[in-house]
Write an enzyme that holds these catalytic residues in place. Sequence first.
Site: not given
Length: 814
Positions: A610, A677, A605, A796, A554, A681, A608, A663
């Site tokens: 993905a 954001d 992990e 993604g 979430t 990171k 940062v 997305g």
Amino acid sequence: MKVLKFGGTSVASAKNIRLVKDIVAKSKTERIIVVVSALGGITDLLLNTARLASQQNSDYKSILKEIEERHLNTVKELIPVQSQSGILSKVKSELNTLETLLEGAFLIGEITPKLSDKIVSYGELLSSYIISKYFQEQGVSTSYADSRELIKTNDTNGKAVVNFDKTNTNCSTFVDQTDTQVLVMAGFIASSDNGNLTTLGRGGSDYTAAIVAAAVNANILEIWTDVSGMYTANPKLVKQAKAIPQISYEEAMELSHFGAKVLYPPTIQPVLSKGIPICIKNTFEPKKEGTLITKNKNINGRTVRGITHIENIALLSLEGPGMVGIPGISKRFFEELSTSDISVVLITQASSEHSICVGISIYDVEKAVSTVNRAFAYEMEREKIKPIIAEMDLAIVALVGDNMKKHQGLSGKMFSTLGKNNVNIRAIAQGASERNISAVVNKNDVKKALNALHEAFFEENIKQLNLFVMGVGNVGSKFIAQLRQQKKYLKEQLKLNVRIIGISNSRTMAFDDNGIDLNNWESILKNGLKADKTNFFDTVQELNYRNSIFVDNTASEEVAATYNTYLANSISVVTCNKIACSSEYSNYSALKELARIYNAPFLFETNVGAGLPIIDTLKHLVASGDEILKIQAVLSGSLNFVFNNFNDKTTFHDVVKKAQKEGYTEPDPKIDLSGIDVMRKILILARESGKQLEIDAIENQSFLPKESLETNNNTDFFASLKKYEAEFQKIYAAAAAKDSKLKYVARFEEGKASVGLQEIPKGHDFYNLEGSDNIVLFYTKRYPDQPMIIKGAGAGADVTASGIFADIVRIGNF
Ligand code: ADP
Ligand code: ASP
Ligand code: MG
């Protein structure tokens, strides 16, 4: 000649008794002695009637009725109508006598051990009578042997001591004088020379069979029960347990002493001296091989042969300053327990001699505490010894095996396995035979402990991971799809059995002990319970599975606030939610500390880049002693997408809209566009590099007009983007004029972090960053000039899900 013993479940109903007959009838010529238990559950019911009657509670009558019906129905189902009457009247007459005994107990309001034995003996008396009659009806040449006449004991009720001389003579004489092929007799019951009825202890029918087998020199003793042998752990609690094909008397004895109920512990003694093998077989699956117990030692076999447990254990601790250096205290302590008939299951003594600790049955606690307190009253009054402490609700788990003594490291492995799974160990003992290592644990942890130990010692290759997944949106559903696809590979190649036990979204939640069916999870979840974060955690804790992992897919602050409760219960946390790691430093470090203390990995992990292995790489660099000098990175897949698509032929507004639709942005695109954001990171990377940084200390050179930054909802935000289109075009044109591209860059150097839009010239590492790619340059002591570069898709659902997947596999290898 062979002796076959059929346990309670094997004779629980007419249907089962027919199976017993089929097994017996297989032997056409060899003589067979059949020893039977009471119909399954009857012994407990009889003890219940006795207890209630002695408490003058007339409820015993309804239980007696149930006992009566079970026996009468069994007769009616087994015996043809024309032959029933004699048998039914005999059964009824026995039940009448039983009723009279219970009435007696009810009137006096008391039950003696003698009367209790008498009452409980009806279970085996009736079962053996009915079964012998049924065999005869079926044309099997059968006689009935009365165990009360054959098995002779002393007068101790409840668990009498066998007089082997008399018993052996009685049995062999009886067998010699009988000429039927089959003899049926009751297990468990016996009598003393004074003619009193006695019993051999709960589970004692096994013992009867062994006594008889030894007396008549049988060539084999077969114990027919409801499982296919002696297993590596109780198969009712450990699904992965396997039947042990062959085992030595000593190991089997140790397993049964330490809780493998499938064999009553004294059973081995009589057959061991005669070298008679025991075979444990399953009445319901007679073709299964079962377990053969012989004198053959396990020479080159496994070190650990089985894992057992004993329930209902209490720890008694005797301690005090007066115990140091005073000889004889332990002697007195044990003498007191022994004269009160309290059997000590486990002993530990601290080397300081300050305390002695013993494990006993909880049913003996009251007696033990009063006996010992009385015996040491003098020392206790003078405060040399403290009043005895009894800790309840415990259990013993034990590793058992002949070859354990020759191997080091087993106890280490045992305790670290238990520790990793947050099983608190209250006491430890290693058997003098060195055939077992025992640990006293909380009774609620038994199932988890057995399964974790079984996995560590018997399924070295397969590890089960139990996931509790919160959030099944874009990322969560992709993750489940990947897991479904990879399940087989994980099991076969990585030896990981990954199951989702619990699943929740903001509306509902669902659990399945056997793992949620991943082909059907959507409807299972939809029909689940009302979602509730506290209940979700409580259920995870209650289920108490080994290798539990909480997976947060979430972006919720509330969910992030629950990580500490999971970690503090040794439940690992894997999350793509950045909120916890980018909150106050104190919270981030407290979570890492909990993970360390409770041995529960906390992995993020995907916070940062993905699925890119950025944090993992950084951790390895730091762990190997490298020092991070500088980090330069493009960390926003969303901003990258936006600036890769924005030019003088598009509008900024439309490009952001498209990014949101596909997305690539957070649901609230301002979080990406404002640079927040990216700040989160670089903050996480700075912290993972060892810097104690707060988000407020990061400089953010935002390119957004003030008005856009100050909007409170998506509509206003998009309207402001439209309004300031000219500003955005200006930024684009300035960069284009210099043949540069726009990139939102994050930096960390000399303890300071900053984020902001930059014009990147041709030839720079960042220039050719496509689509939603991320790139990180690590300049370190070992990579001072040419940085270590990690580059690839950084946003993604698919790649984020695969990053979560990778964290879970990391925990699997932990
Ligand atoms: P019976 O009534 O046939 O004597 P028991 O209930 O006394 O049967 O013993 C069989 C039970 O022992 C099994 O159902 C199983 O739950 C339990 N058990 C405990 N430990 C083990 C083990 N290591 N292997 C097999 N069974 C075990
Ligand atoms: N019926 C007795 C009991 O339940 C003895 C046995 O089944 O072995 O303990
Ligand atoms: Mg048994």
